[in-house]
Design an enzyme around this catalytic site. Structure first.
Site, mmCIF file in Angstrom:
data_model
loop_
_atom_site.group_PDB
_atom_site.id
_atom_site.type_symbol
_atom_site.label_atom_id
_atom_site.label_comp_id
_atom_site.label_asym_id
_atom_site.label_seq_id
_atom_site.Cartn_x
_atom_site.Cartn_y
_atom_site.Cartn_z
ATOM 1 N N SER A 1 -1.733 -5.833 3.124
ATOM 2 C CA SER A 1 -1.794 -3.826 3.207
ATOM 3 C C SER A 1 -2.589 -3.829 4.779
ATOM 4 C CB SER A 1 -3.093 -3.996 2.449
ATOM 5 O OG SER A 1 -4.048 -4.472 1.776
ATOM 6 N N LYS B 1 -10.151 -1.951 10.027
ATOM 7 C CA LYS B 1 -9.067 -1.375 8.763
ATOM 8 C C LYS B 1 -9.750 -0.850 8.538
ATOM 9 C CE LYS B 1 -7.418 -3.474 4.870
ATOM 10 N NZ LYS B 1 -6.656 -4.005 4.167
ATOM 11 N N SER C 1 -3.777 -9.716 2.254
ATOM 12 C CA SER C 1 -3.569 -8.605 2.399
ATOM 13 C C SER C 1 -4.236 -9.276 4.077
ATOM 14 C CB SER C 1 -4.631 -7.623 2.436
ATOM 15 O OG SER C 1 -3.714 -6.961 1.164
HETATM 16 N N1 GLN Z 1 -0.664 -7.082 -2.030
HETATM 17 C C1 GLN Z 1 -1.446 -7.555 -2.807
HETATM 18 C C2 GLN Z 1 -1.728 -6.308 -4.072
HETATM 19 O O1 GLN Z 1 -1.336 -4.614 -3.583
HETATM 20 C C3 GLN Z 1 -2.531 -7.531 -2.512
HETATM 21 C C4 GLN Z 1 -3.349 -6.661 -1.289
HETATM 22 C C5 GLN Z 1 -4.524 -7.722 -1.265
HETATM 23 O O2 GLN Z 1 -5.425 -8.151 -0.381
HETATM 24 N N2 GLN Z 1 -5.273 -6.378 -0.878
HETATM 25 O O3 GLN Z 1 -2.902 -6.158 -5.070
#
Ligand code: GLN
EC number: 6.3.5.7
Length: 482
Positions: free
Chosen positions: A150, A75, A174
């Protein structure tokens, strides 16, 4: 589908070289990534160079580890020396880190072959990868749908066989939510088990790096390689790391599984509910004792998270000031330089979070919002603690729905936030959580079962996941991608 262990055998038997395996992954990326768009950057030269070194070792009959020569996606929020790391943001469009994150260093040392940096929602804020400042990744099962987020790039890359395994990061879901939507295994370890050194910070008290894989054993091998104490991360836990593959057993005899009652309520797609219930019934046939557990404060997780995460983010993102990192918009005054650069470099979701976080931390609102959210966090942890007095592993759906259409939720942030309803409490409590494939809906979109363990009890998750996987066929299904 070839696993890490099979590839390792082929390498040591000299049936195939690391260069051949790497070339095959790069060819697959060439063939499908125009459609899937998992990668922000393909690091072909770097990958082939690494593969050659592994082949040289094999030629000299030197011992190689399980990950040597294995193609892996990273990532793009993990720093890689000399290789651009954008975090999905235009503000870091030109950022080439002068140092290596601990996880990628460990993988380098293990001889793993990084084939590229994968797409993500800008600064890991999002649930669909549509907030990337560069491109929108597609779900390999249906290209008109999102891969989740994400870490959507890392999940899609593994589902589309562009690499064998990948790393993501999980602040509120995410890793697990995209794993669920893409039909792969995804694990968020216990907070502090994997070093965050070199991970671009989103919300530091919640962020954790973990593996994506097409099967449970691969995830266990990858976690073993990246876990462990690191003096460079002050929240790193100093504990011996077990060989996680020792937990891969076919039976669940003696294990108690708790179904979280509250997760089967409003907003849950009935097909997801039914499929997850069937998976839980299957755990019983493997010998697990199944009981119901109530986590009454679970539902306050989402509102508490959307105070805590933006608060930490607003503070963490203050460092992008056009001086130390990334792009710069020139201006006559220092303040103008800051504001112009940040206005241009950050996308809308990131700006929204910075505004929320700045507000919740401001004098007069701190007690009402931030402090209150921290108290809720403690109550959620207490619900989990009470649950783990009775059971070894908690289970629930990973995501309330299967993959949604691209664009469907972009204009409604609240409905997007609801994607993480069932994953967020796990981060707030610092626990390990895993998503494994457990079926498909009527449109052939994958459904994920979430397994939650007590602190440092990743072993229990691997045991349940492996026993389930070995007695079902979901992990052998592949997306209809040409
Ligand atoms: N969807 C959640 C957010 O937008 C979690 C994102 C994540 O785990 N990085 O914060």
């Amino acid at each position: 589908m070839t696993s890490i262990r099979e590839l390792h055998q082929q390498l040591v038997n000299k049936e195939r070289s690391a260069v051949e395996i790497t070339t095959e992954a790069l060819e697959r990326i060439n063939a499908v990534d125009e459609q899937v768009k998992s990668f922000l950057q393909v690091t072909a030269d770097h990958a082939l160079e690494t593969a050659k070194k592994v082949d040289a070792k094999i030629a000299k009959n030197e011992e190689i580890g399980l990950l040597a020569g294995i193609p892996i996606g990273i990532k793009d929020n993990m720093c890689t020396t000399g290789i651009k790391t954008t975090c999905g943001s235009q503000i870091l469009a030109n950022f080439v880190p002068p140092y290596e994150s601990t996880v990628t260093q460990k993988l380098k040392d293990a001889g793993a072959v990084m084939v590229g940096k994968t797409n993500l929602d800008e600064f890991a804020m999002g649930s669909s990868t549509e907030n990337s400042g560069y491109q929108v990744t597609a779900n390999p099962w249906d290209l008109s749908r999102v891969p989740g987020g994400s870490s959507g790039g890392s999940a899609a890359a593994v589902a589309a066989s562009e690499c064998v395994v990948s790393l993501g990061s999980d602040t509120g879901g995410s890793i697990r939510q995209p794993a669920s939507l893409c039909g792969v295994v995804g694990l968020k370890p216990t907070y502090g088990l994997v070093s965050r050194y070199g991970l671009v910070a989103y919300a530091s008290s919640l962020d954790q790096i973990g593996p994506f894989a097409r099967n449970v054993e691969d995830a266990a091998i990858l976690l073993g390689a990246i876990a462990g104490y690191d003096a460079k991360d002050s929240t790193s836990i100093n504990t011996p790391i077990p060989d996680y593959t020792q937990f891969l057993k076919p039976s669940l005899e003696g294990l108690t599984v708790g179904v979280i009652d509250e997760t089967f309520g409003e907003g849950l797609d009935p097909v997801v509910a039914k499929t997850v219930q069937d998976a839980i019934a299957h755990l019983k046939t493997l010998g697990a004792k199944v009981v119901n557990i109530s986590c009454p404060r679970f539902r306050y997780g989402l509102p508490a998270y959307y105070i805590i995460a933006p608060s930490e983010a607003s503070s963490n993102l203050a460092r992008y000031d056009a001086v130390k990192y990334g792009i710069r918009e020139d201006a006559d005054t220092l303040i103008d330089m800051y504001t112009k650069t940040r206005a241009k470099g950050f996308g809308n979701e990131v700006k929204r979070r910075i505004m929320i976080g700045t507000y919740t931390l401001s004098a007069g609102y701190y007690d009402a919002y931030y402090l209150k959210a921290q108290k809720v966090r403690t109550l959620i942890k207490q619900d989990f603690d009470a649950g783990f007095e009775k059971v070894d592993v908690l289970v629930c759906p990973t995501s309330p729905t299967t993959a949604f259409k691209a664009g469907e939720k972009t204009s409604d942030p609240l409905s997007m936030y609801l994607s993480d309803l069932m994953t967020i409490p796990v981060n707030l409590a610092g626990l390990p959580g895993m998503s494994i494939p457990c079926g498909f809906d009527e449109q052939n979109l994958p459904i994920g079962l979430q397994l939650i363990g007590n602190v440092l009890e990743e072993g229990n998750l691997f045991q349940v996941a492996y026993a389930y996987e070995q007695s079902t066929d979901w992990h052998n299904q592949v997306p209809p991608l040409k």
